[in-house]
Design a protein around this motif. Structure first.
Motif, PDB file in Angstrom:
ATOM      1  N   VAL A   1       0.582  -1.536  -0.290  1.00 14.95           N
ATOM      2  CA  VAL A   1       0.163  -0.159  -0.318  1.00 14.95           C
ATOM      3  C   VAL A   1       0.595   1.185   0.085  1.00 14.95           C
ATOM      4  CG1 VAL A   1      -1.734   1.211   1.213  1.00 14.95           C
ATOM      5  CG2 VAL A   1      -2.518  -1.844   1.048  1.00 14.95           C
ATOM      6  N   THR A   2       2.193   1.075   0.830  1.00 15.65           N
ATOM      7  CA  THR A   2       2.480   2.448   0.718  1.00 15.65           C
ATOM      8  C   THR A   2       3.848   3.088  -0.576  1.00 15.65           C
ATOM      9  OG1 THR A   2       4.711   1.469   2.799  1.00 15.65           O
ATOM     10  CG2 THR A   2       2.621   2.835   3.308  1.00 15.65           C
ATOM     11  N   ASP A   3       4.203   1.936  -0.191  1.00 11.51           N
ATOM     12  CA  ASP A   3       5.218   1.561  -1.584  1.00 11.51           C
ATOM     13  C   ASP A   3       5.423   0.779  -2.390  1.00 11.51           C
ATOM     14  OD1 ASP A   3       7.973   2.421  -2.713  1.00 11.51           O
ATOM     15  OD2 ASP A   3       8.875   2.814  -1.189  1.00 11.51           O
ATOM     16  N   GLN A   4       4.329   0.978  -3.777  1.00 12.18           N
ATOM     17  CA  GLN A   4       4.380  -0.507  -4.562  1.00 12.18           C
ATOM     18  C   GLN A   4       5.635  -1.051  -4.936  1.00 12.18           C
ATOM     19  OE1 GLN A   4       1.423  -1.091  -6.607  1.00 12.18           O
ATOM     20  NE2 GLN A   4      -0.231  -1.597  -5.463  1.00 12.18           N
ATOM     21  N   PRO A   5       7.235  -0.499  -5.846  1.00 17.95           N
ATOM     22  CA  PRO A   5       8.080  -0.467  -5.850  1.00 17.95           C
ATOM     23  C   PRO A   5       8.810  -1.318  -5.247  1.00 17.95           C
ATOM     24  CG  PRO A   5       7.503   1.647  -7.097  1.00 17.95           C
ATOM     25  CD  PRO A   5       6.421   1.677  -5.836  1.00 17.95           C
ATOM     26  N   THR A   6       9.051  -1.332  -4.196  1.00 14.28           N
ATOM     27  CA  THR A   6      10.364  -1.535  -2.922  1.00 14.28           C
ATOM     28  C   THR A   6       8.894  -3.035  -2.586  1.00 14.28           C
ATOM     29  OG1 THR A   6      10.961   0.023  -2.378  1.00 14.28           O
ATOM     30  CG2 THR A   6      10.458  -1.570  -0.516  1.00 14.28           C
ATOM     31  N   TYR A   7       7.482  -3.024  -2.626  1.00 20.44           N
ATOM     32  CA  TYR A   7       6.963  -4.270  -2.417  1.00 20.44           C
ATOM     33  C   TYR A   7       7.426  -5.203  -3.768  1.00 20.44           C
ATOM     34  CZ  TYR A   7       3.611  -8.325  -3.263  1.00 20.44           C
ATOM     35  OH  TYR A   7       3.347  -9.216  -2.830  1.00 20.44           O
ATOM     36  N   PHE A   8       7.259  -4.848  -5.308  1.00 18.95           N
ATOM     37  CA  PHE A   8       7.520  -5.598  -5.710  1.00 18.95           C
ATOM     38  C   PHE A   8       8.667  -6.630  -5.864  1.00 18.95           C
ATOM     39  CE2 PHE A   8       3.656  -4.031  -7.602  1.00 18.95           C
ATOM     40  CZ  PHE A   8       2.927  -5.233  -7.681  1.00 18.95           C
ATOM     41  N   LEU A   9       9.801  -5.682  -5.369  1.00 21.64           N
ATOM     42  CA  LEU A   9      11.222  -5.712  -5.906  1.00 21.64           C
ATOM     43  C   LEU A   9      11.278  -6.496  -4.293  1.00 21.64           C
ATOM     44  CD1 LEU A   9      14.354  -5.898  -6.334  1.00 21.64           C
ATOM     45  CD2 LEU A   9      14.290  -3.248  -4.339  1.00 21.64           C
ATOM     46  N   GLU A  10      11.262  -6.003  -3.408  1.00 18.45           N
ATOM     47  CA  GLU A  10      11.630  -7.679  -2.428  1.00 18.45           C
ATOM     48  C   GLU A  10      10.047  -8.513  -1.975  1.00 18.45           C
ATOM     49  OE1 GLU A  10      13.035  -7.141   0.190  1.00 18.45           O
ATOM     50  OE2 GLU A  10      14.485  -4.595  -0.780  1.00 18.45           O
ATOM     51  N   ALA A  11       9.154  -8.440  -3.001  1.00 19.79           N
ATOM     52  CA  ALA A  11       8.933  -9.808  -2.999  1.00 19.79           C
ATOM     53  C   ALA A  11       9.229 -10.924  -4.330  1.00 19.79           C
ATOM     54  CB  ALA A  11       6.909  -9.184  -3.492  1.00 19.79           C
ATOM     55  N   ALA A  12       9.675 -10.265  -4.896  1.00 23.14           N
ATOM     56  CA  ALA A  12      11.005 -11.095  -5.490  1.00 23.14           C
ATOM     57  C   ALA A  12      11.773 -11.178  -4.655  1.00 23.14           C
ATOM     58  CB  ALA A  12      11.209 -10.147  -6.833  1.00 23.14           C
ATOM     59  N   ARG A  13      12.379 -11.276  -3.921  1.00 24.51           N
ATOM     60  CA  ARG A  13      12.926 -11.557  -3.790  1.00 24.51           C
ATOM     61  C   ARG A  13      12.624 -12.895  -2.785  1.00 24.51           C
ATOM     62  NH1 ARG A  13      16.567  -6.114  -1.196  1.00 24.51           N
ATOM     63  NH2 ARG A  13      17.754  -5.564  -3.519  1.00 24.51           N
ATOM     64  N   GLN A  14      11.210 -12.249  -1.830  1.00 23.53           N
ATOM     65  CA  GLN A  14      11.142 -13.352  -0.839  1.00 23.53           C
ATOM     66  C   GLN A  14      10.987 -14.971  -1.631  1.00 23.53           C
ATOM     67  OE1 GLN A  14      10.660 -13.677   2.256  1.00 23.53           O
ATOM     68  NE2 GLN A  14      10.854 -11.897   2.755  1.00 23.53           N
ATOM     69  N   ARG A  15      10.192 -14.833  -2.403  1.00 26.54           N
ATOM     70  CA  ARG A  15       9.820 -15.611  -3.677  1.00 26.54           C
ATOM     71  C   ARG A  15      11.349 -17.099  -4.307  1.00 26.54           C
ATOM     72  NH1 ARG A  15       5.604 -12.429  -5.700  1.00 26.54           N
ATOM     73  NH2 ARG A  15       3.729 -13.330  -6.295  1.00 26.54           N
ATOM     74  N   ALA A  16      12.612 -15.817  -4.410  1.00 26.54           N
ATOM     75  CA  ALA A  16      13.755 -16.876  -4.949  1.00 26.54           C
ATOM     76  C   ALA A  16      14.022 -17.362  -3.544  1.00 26.54           C
ATOM     77  CB  ALA A  16      14.843 -15.314  -5.005  1.00 26.54           C
ATOM     78  N   GLN A  17      13.608 -16.714  -2.122  1.00 26.30           N
ATOM     79  CA  GLN A  17      14.317 -17.513  -0.995  1.00 26.30           C
ATOM     80  C   GLN A  17      13.214 -19.228  -0.494  1.00 26.30           C
ATOM     81  OE1 GLN A  17      14.217 -14.732   2.615  1.00 26.30           O
ATOM     82  NE2 GLN A  17      15.007 -16.544   3.882  1.00 26.30           N
ATOM     83  N   GLY A  18      12.167 -18.844  -1.281  1.00 24.47           N
ATOM     84  CA  GLY A  18      11.394 -19.798  -1.517  1.00 24.47           C
ATOM     85  C   GLY A  18      10.976 -20.150   0.096  1.00 24.47           C
ATOM     86  N   GLY A  19      10.764 -21.520   0.736  1.00 22.00           N
ATOM     87  CA  GLY A  19      10.561 -22.163   1.357  1.00 22.00           C
ATOM     88  C   GLY A  19       9.212 -21.990   2.219  1.00 22.00           C
ATOM     89  N   GLU A  20       8.752 -21.988   3.235  1.00 17.95           N
ATOM     90  CA  GLU A  20       6.997 -22.020   4.448  1.00 17.95           C
ATOM     91  C   GLU A  20       7.143 -21.073   5.205  1.00 17.95           C
ATOM     92  OE1 GLU A  20       5.877 -26.304   4.180  1.00 17.95           O
ATOM     93  OE2 GLU A  20       5.309 -26.343   2.442  1.00 17.95           O
ATOM     94  N   VAL A  21       5.894 -20.563   5.470  1.00 21.83           N
ATOM     95  CA  VAL A  21       5.815 -20.080   7.017  1.00 21.83           C
ATOM     96  C   VAL A  21       4.679 -20.948   7.763  1.00 21.83           C
ATOM     97  CG1 VAL A  21       6.258 -17.806   6.281  1.00 21.83           C
ATOM     98  CG2 VAL A  21       4.647 -18.737   5.829  1.00 21.83           C
ATOM     99  N   SER A  22       4.921 -20.443   9.203  1.00 22.47           N
ATOM    100  CA  SER A  22       3.810 -20.778   9.739  1.00 22.47           C
ATOM    101  C   SER A  22       2.336 -20.017   9.450  1.00 22.47           C
ATOM    102  CB  SER A  22       3.473 -21.574  11.676  1.00 22.47           C
ATOM    103  OG  SER A  22       5.073 -22.104  11.875  1.00 22.47           O
ATOM    104  N   THR A  23       1.511 -20.766   9.172  1.00 19.23           N
ATOM    105  CA  THR A  23       0.030 -19.537   9.355  1.00 19.23           C
ATOM    106  C   THR A  23      -1.072 -19.766  10.359  1.00 19.23           C
ATOM    107  OG1 THR A  23      -1.033 -20.938   7.211  1.00 19.23           O
ATOM    108  CG2 THR A  23       1.050 -19.202   6.948  1.00 19.23           C
ATOM    109  N   GLN A  24      -2.146 -19.395  10.122  1.00 26.09           N
ATOM    110  CA  GLN A  24      -3.318 -19.662  10.835  1.00 26.09           C
ATOM    111  C   GLN A  24      -4.509 -18.483  10.426  1.00 26.09           C
ATOM    112  OE1 GLN A  24      -4.102 -19.066  15.315  1.00 26.09           O
ATOM    113  NE2 GLN A  24      -5.561 -19.809  14.752  1.00 26.09           N
TER     114      GLN A  24
END
Length: 174
Positions: free
Chosen positions: A108-131
Motif C-alpha cells: 500500500v505505501t510503496d509498491q515498487p519496493t513491495y515488488f522488488l522485495e517480494a521477488a527476493r522472498q519468492r527466490a528464497q522460497g520456503g514455508e511459514v506457519s499460518t493461521q
C-alpha cells in the motif's frame, strides 16, 4: 420440581460446564509471548509484535473469528506517520512471517519496493506457519505472495475482516 424449572437448571448447568471446560482448555493453548520492550508507544510495541511473530495470521482467527494480534499490530503501524520506515525495518530484521506483514504494508505505501522485495522472498522460497480462521498449518511463501500481489492481504488488514473465499456469496451486508 416442575419440568420447566428442571430444563432451565439443566441448561444453566450445561452452559457453565461447557464454558469452564472451554476456558480450561484454551488456557493451555496460549503461547508465551516474546519479551517485548516496556514502552508506552503503541507503534513501537506493534512493530515488536510483528518483528517477533511466529505465524502469518489472517484477520479473524480461532473459533470465534477474533481479530488476530498481528492484524491489530499491522493496523497500528499502518496508521502511523512512520509506517513506511517501520515496514522497511521489519523487512531487515523480522521473522519470516513478520517480513510478510511488512510486505503487506509496503504493497500500500510503496509498491515498487513491495515488488522488488517480494521477488527476493519468492527466490528464497520456503514455508511459514499460518493461521487462517481456525486452521493452523504451513503455507508456501510463494502462495501467500501470489495472493498479496492482488492486494488480498493488504485489503483484509485494512478493512479489518477476512475476505470471503472465491465462489461464496454473502447476503449479510455488514
Amino acid at each position: 420440581m416442575t419440568t420447566a424449572r428442571l430444563a432451565l437448571l439443566l441448561g444453566f448447568s450445561w452452559s457453565l460446564t461447557t464454558t469452564a471446560l472451554r476456558l480450561h482448555s484454551s488456557g493451555q493453548d496460549v503461547p508465551t509471548p516474546p519479551d517485548l520492550p516496556s514502552t508506552t508507544d503503541p507503534v513501537t510495541l506493534a512493530a515488536e509484535i510483528l518483528r517477533h511473530t511466529d505465524r502469518f495470521a489472517s484477520v479473524g482467527v480461532g473459533p470465534a473469528g477474533i481479530t488476530s494480534t498481528q492484524a491489530l499490530a499491522w493496523r497500528v503501524v499502518f496508521q502511523s506517520p512512520v509506517a513506511d520506515s517501520v515496514f522497511r525495518s521489519l523487512l531487515r530484521d523480522a521473522t519470516r512471517p513478520g517480513q510478510l506483514y511488512a510486505l503487506a504494508g509496503l504493497f500500500v505505501t510503496d509498491q515498487p519496493t513491495y515488488f522488488l522485495e517480494a521477488a527476493r522472498q519468492r527466490a528464497q522460497g520456503g514455508e511459514v506457519s499460518t493461521q487462517f480462521g481456525c486452521i493452523a498449518g504451513h503455507q508456501p511463501v510463494v502462495a501467500i505472495l501470489d495472493e498479496m500481489d492482488s492486494g488480498r492481504w493488504s485489503g483484509e488488514f485494512l478493512v479489518g475482516r477476512p475476505r470471503l473465499p472465491t465462489g461464496f456469496v454473502s447476503t449479510n451486508p455488514r
